[in-house]
Scaffold this active site. Structure first.
Site, mmCIF file in Angstrom:
data_model
loop_
_atom_site.group_PDB
_atom_site.id
_atom_site.type_symbol
_atom_site.label_atom_id
_atom_site.label_comp_id
_atom_site.label_asym_id
_atom_site.label_seq_id
_atom_site.Cartn_x
_atom_site.Cartn_y
_atom_site.Cartn_z
ATOM 1 C CG ASP A 139 3.949 -1.811 7.321
ATOM 2 O OD1 ASP A 139 3.160 -2.721 7.007
ATOM 3 O OD2 ASP A 139 4.205 -1.522 8.516
ATOM 4 C CG LEU A 167 -0.700 -1.989 7.914
ATOM 5 C CD1 LEU A 167 -0.964 -0.492 7.869
ATOM 6 C CD2 LEU A 167 -1.991 -2.749 8.199
ATOM 7 C CG ASP A 168 4.401 -3.375 3.167
ATOM 8 O OD1 ASP A 168 3.694 -2.655 2.440
ATOM 9 O OD2 ASP A 168 5.489 -2.998 3.624
ATOM 10 C CB VAL A 169 2.307 -9.285 5.607
ATOM 11 C CG1 VAL A 169 1.804 -10.726 5.612
ATOM 12 C CG2 VAL A 169 3.835 -9.263 5.667
ATOM 13 C CB SER A 172 1.052 -9.371 0.104
ATOM 14 O OG SER A 172 1.071 -10.242 1.224
#
Length: 396
Positions: A139, A167-169, A172
């Site tokens: 991220d 950005l990971d969230v 997802s």
């Protein structure tokens, strides 16, 4: 209500982007089987706070509503087990480098032939093609590389990242959206689909108006701190005892704000009368507003602005928002029992169905907690076979 009841998800993902996606699917009722390496487990099991072991807050935050099965996918017997699990699954997801599944004989062509109804979701760092295809990504570096950090921070300060793995969230969420669309497509056609997204693509998609300002307006975005590139006043101010934010988006709201602070003259001042003028004189505007706000407490100003319909909010700490009456009213922080930690509090799913919030269906699993349950119950392996697989190092 379990909207995805009957859907089985084989989760080969690690860290945050993939696990957060499968947690959402699990919250919605899917049976999520999380595959972890028999020796190390998910990488976030080692991202613990000082004094905490593998069931640490970071791992817990993105891994509820799942069953943990410890299989070495690089072991020949482990790959056989994964193929069997894939044949019994509706969705399979991974977030390794592009081509990593092909390298171990679990690529799309093999999986699709094995289970034509399988939906395969692949999350990578940079996409399926291009010079960075094979690079790993996390991220923070992606926030930097994507341009996101160039617009975060004070104008003359250091570029900053968002304080959570945003950005990971976001990735997802895009992946979850794609998976559910693919499941709907399968209902219509009977065929599974291969879908993919990446951290870089998600980063660019998240930059909405900032990216459009450059692509369409030709203006290179810069850092505005807590300010807004297109609206003013849209910033943080300090009362006599604390910080709060104001988000003025219309001229009507601006006129109301001028009345609230007892400065109706500002509404007709040619420097501030309309938004474009306020943007051109942003520093002068802030230098006028801040001394006015310093005359009263944070709660004083928030109370008056809320009464006038002006968008505003306090800048809370995490402990403050956890105890906020609205947070208590919606019940988003829920208590659940964990096998090793006892009663813990978690942020439940933010989704409600027919005005009923989705509950925490399963606490985050302990390492390999459900290996025997899944391999005997779903695949029909005997206890003798399990012991042989453990002895070979294929499972935990």
């Amino acid at each position: 209500m379990e909207l995805l009841k009957g859907i089985r998800v084989l989760d080969l993902s690690r860290y945050v982007s993939g696990p957060n996606c499968t947690m959402i699917l699990g919250d919605l009722g899917a049976d999520v089987i999380k595959i972890e390496h028999p020796k190390t487990g998910d990488g976030t099991r080692r991202w613990g706070m000082v004094g905490m072991g593998m069931d640490n807050p970071y791992f817990l935050s993105v891994n509820r509503s799942k069953r943990s099965v410890a299989i070495d996918m690089k072991h020949p017997e482990g790959r056989k087990l994964l193929k069997e699990l894939a044949s019994h699954s509706d969705v399979m997801i991974h977030n390794s480098k592009a081509g990593s599944l092909d390298a171990i004989g679990l690529g799309w062509d093999i999986l699709h032939e094995l289970n034509p109804r399988l939906v395969l979701c692949e999350i990578t760092g940079y996409g399926d093609t291009g010079p960075n295809r094979d690079r790993p990504a996390f991220d923070f570096p992606t926030q930097a590389e994507s341009g996101l950090m160039s617009v975060i921070g004070e104008p003359d300060g250091t570029p900053m990242k968002v304080g959570v793995p945003i950005l990971d969230v976001a990735t997802s969420l895009f992946a979850c959206n794609g998976i559910q669309a693919a499941l709907l497509h399968r209902e219509r056609t009977g065929q599974g689909t291969r879908i993919s997204t990446s951290l870089l693509e998600s980063a660019l998609a998240c930059m909405t108006n900032v990216m459009s300002d450059y692509l369409v307006g030709g203006t290179e975005p810069v850092r505005w701190g807590n300010g807004h590139p297109n609206l003013a006043p849209y910033a943080a101010f300090r009362g006599s005892d604390g910080w709060f934010t104001i988000g003025v988006a219309t001229e009507g709201q601006w006129a109301k704000l001028c009345d609230v602070i007892g400065r109706p003259d500002l509404a007709v001042d040619e420097r501030f009368a309309v938004n474009q003028s306020r943007l051109a004189h942003r520093d002068a505007l802030n230098s006028v507003l801040q001394p006015e706000f310093a005359k009263g407490s944070r709660e004083h100003w928030l109370g008056r602005m809320k009464a006038s319909g002006i968008p505003c909010a306090p800048i809370n700490t995490v402990p403050q928002i956890v105890e906020d009456p609205q947070v208590h009213a919606i019940g988003i922080i829920e208590k659940t029992d964990h096998p090793t930690l006892g009663g813990i509090r978690m942020v439940r799913s933010p989704i409600s169905v027919n005005r009923e919030a989705l509950p925490i269906r399963r606490p985050p699993p302990t390492f390999g907690q459900h290996t025997e349950e899944v391999l005997t119950g779903l695949l029909g392996l005997s206890h003798e076979q399990l012991e042989n697989l453990r002895a070979e190092g294929a499972i935990r």
